[in-house]
Design a protein around this motif. Structure first.
Motif, PDB file in Angstrom:
ATOM      1  N   GLY A  90       0.826  -1.209   0.000  1.00 45.85           N
ATOM      2  CA  GLY A  90       0.000   0.000   0.000  1.00 45.85           C
ATOM      3  C   GLY A  90       0.856   1.252   0.000  1.00 45.85           C
ATOM      4  O   GLY A  90       2.087   1.197  -0.055  1.00 45.85           O
ATOM      5  N   GLU A 150      -5.406   5.539   8.030  1.00 41.73           N
ATOM      6  CA  GLU A 150      -5.872   4.587   9.048  1.00 41.73           C
ATOM      7  C   GLU A 150      -5.587   5.104  10.453  1.00 41.73           C
ATOM      8  O   GLU A 150      -6.443   5.025  11.335  1.00 41.73           O
ATOM      9  N   ASN A 190      -2.262   5.460   2.822  1.00 49.20           N
ATOM     10  CA  ASN A 190      -3.198   4.468   3.364  1.00 49.20           C
ATOM     11  C   ASN A 190      -2.967   4.314   4.867  1.00 49.20           C
ATOM     12  O   ASN A 190      -3.912   4.327   5.661  1.00 49.20           O
TER      13      ASN A 190
END
Ligand code: FES
Length: 280
Positions: free
Chosen positions: A165, A173, A169
Motif C-alpha cells: 500500500g 488509518e 493508506n
C-alpha cells in the motif's frame, strides 16, 4: 578539499557518504542543506544534511543516483575528496515544543525524514513513522527508523516488504483510528507530499513538507526552486525548504519539475556513456 571518510551503499541506487567538514558539522541543524561540487568543473548540487557528528567534524549525506551530477559524485570513494562542500544553508526545521509527530517518508526522502524523527525522539516527543518504497530492494533506513519511532509502518507499492500500500493508506488509518498529532512532517516525491497534505487536511493536522527536491543552485539566484505558497512566490532554498503543505501549489511545482526532464535525460545519457554505467 573535503575528504570522504566513508561511503556505504544503502540500496542499488542510493548511497550514504560521510564527509569531513568540521565547520559545517559545527553549525548544521535538522532540515538544513549543503551545496557540494564533486570536482572543480562539476555542477553544484544541494543535499539535505542527513546526520552530523560534531566531535568528529563529519557530515553525512544520502543521495540517489538519478542523473549526470549524482553519477559523477558516485564515482568517488572513501579516501578521495570533494572539491567544495558549503553550508549549512536554508532554514532549520522548527521542532521545538512538538509532543507527538507523525513522520512520513517516501523513497530517498526517508534520508531527510530520519534526522527529524531522530531529533524529535531525543527531545522526548512521541514519534510515529511511516516509510514507503516501491519494492523491498529499495528500502532504506528501516532499522534506524525503528530505533527512534514509537510506532513504525513500512509500506511497499508491491507488498514485497512490510505492508502493501501507500504511505497515505497507513496515515489515513491512523488518523481515522483517532491518532492526533501536533504535526505531520512529510518528505518524499512531490506527488506523495501532495497526497499526504490532502490526507491530513480534513483532520486539521498541520503538515510540513520539505521542498528540497526542486532546488538547483541553492542560492536564491537561479529561480529553479520557485514555489507558490498561499498565493505568494517563495524560494525553497532561502525561504524553506520546509513549508506548510496545505498552502503549497503542488500542481504547479510538479509541472515545473517536469520541465527539466528532457535536459536531465540528455545529460544522463552523456554521463552513462562517460562512466559506462546504467542507472535505473
Ligand atoms: S535553488 Fe536556485 S533559487 Fe533556489
Amino acid at each position: 578539499m573535503y575528504p570522504i571518510i566513508s561511503k556505504e551503499q544503502l540500496n542499488p541506487t542510493v548511497a550514504r557518504m560521510v564527509i569531513h567538514a568540521p565547520l559545517v558539522a559545527r553549525k548544521a541543524q535538522v532540515g538544513q542543506f549543503i551545496i557540494l561540487r564533486a570536482g572543480e568543473r562539476s555542477k553544484r548540487m544541494p543535499f539535505t544534511v542527513s546526520d552530523v557528528d560534531r566531535e568528529l567534524g563529519t557530515v553525512a549525506i544520502i543521495y540517489q543516483v538519478v542523473g549526470a551530477g549524482t553519477m559523477e559524485l558516485d564515482q568517488l570513494q572513501a579516501g578521495q575528496s570533494l572539491h567544495d562542500f558549503v553550508g549549512p544553508l536554508g532554514t532549520p526545521s522548527e521542532l521545538e515544543g512538538l509532543k507527538k509527530v507523525c513522520i512520513v517518508g517516501g523513497g530517498v526522502g526517508c534520508a531527510i525524514a530520519y534526522p527529524a524523527a531522530k531529533a524529535l525522539h531525543r527531545m522526548g516527543a512521541t514519534v510515529h513513522s511511516i516509510i514507503g518504497f516501491r519494492s523491498w530492494d529499495l528500502v532504506i533506513l528501516e532499522e534506524q527508523f525503528r530505533q527512534v519511532s514509537d510506532r513504525l509502518r513500512v509500506m511497499t507499492d508491491d507488498g514485497s516488504h512490510g505492508e502493501k500500500g501507500l504511505v497515505t493508506n497507513a496515515l489515513q488509518e491512523w488518523l481515522e483510528a483517532g491518532e492526533r498529532y501536533d504535526q505531520v512532517i512529510t518528505i518524499g516525491p512531490l506527488a506523495m507530499m501532495k497526497f499526504v497534505a490532502a490526507t491530513t487536511r480534513p483532520f486539521g493536522v498541520k503538515t510540513v513538507v520539505s521542498m528540497n527536491s526542486i532546488m538547483v543552485d541553492g542560492t536564491g539566484m537561479c529561480g529553479g526552486c520557485r514555489v507558490t505558497v498561499d498565493g505568494q512566490t517563495r524560494f525553497a532554498c532561502v525561504d524553506g525548504p520546509d513549508f506548510d503543505g496545505h498552502l503549497i501549489n503542488f500542481d504547479e511545482a510538479i509541472a515545473r519539475s517536469r520541465m527539466y526532464l528532457p535536459f536531465e535525460q540528455h545529460a544522463r545519457e552523456d554521463a552513462c556513456r562517460l562512466f559506462q554505467k546504467e542507472i535505473r
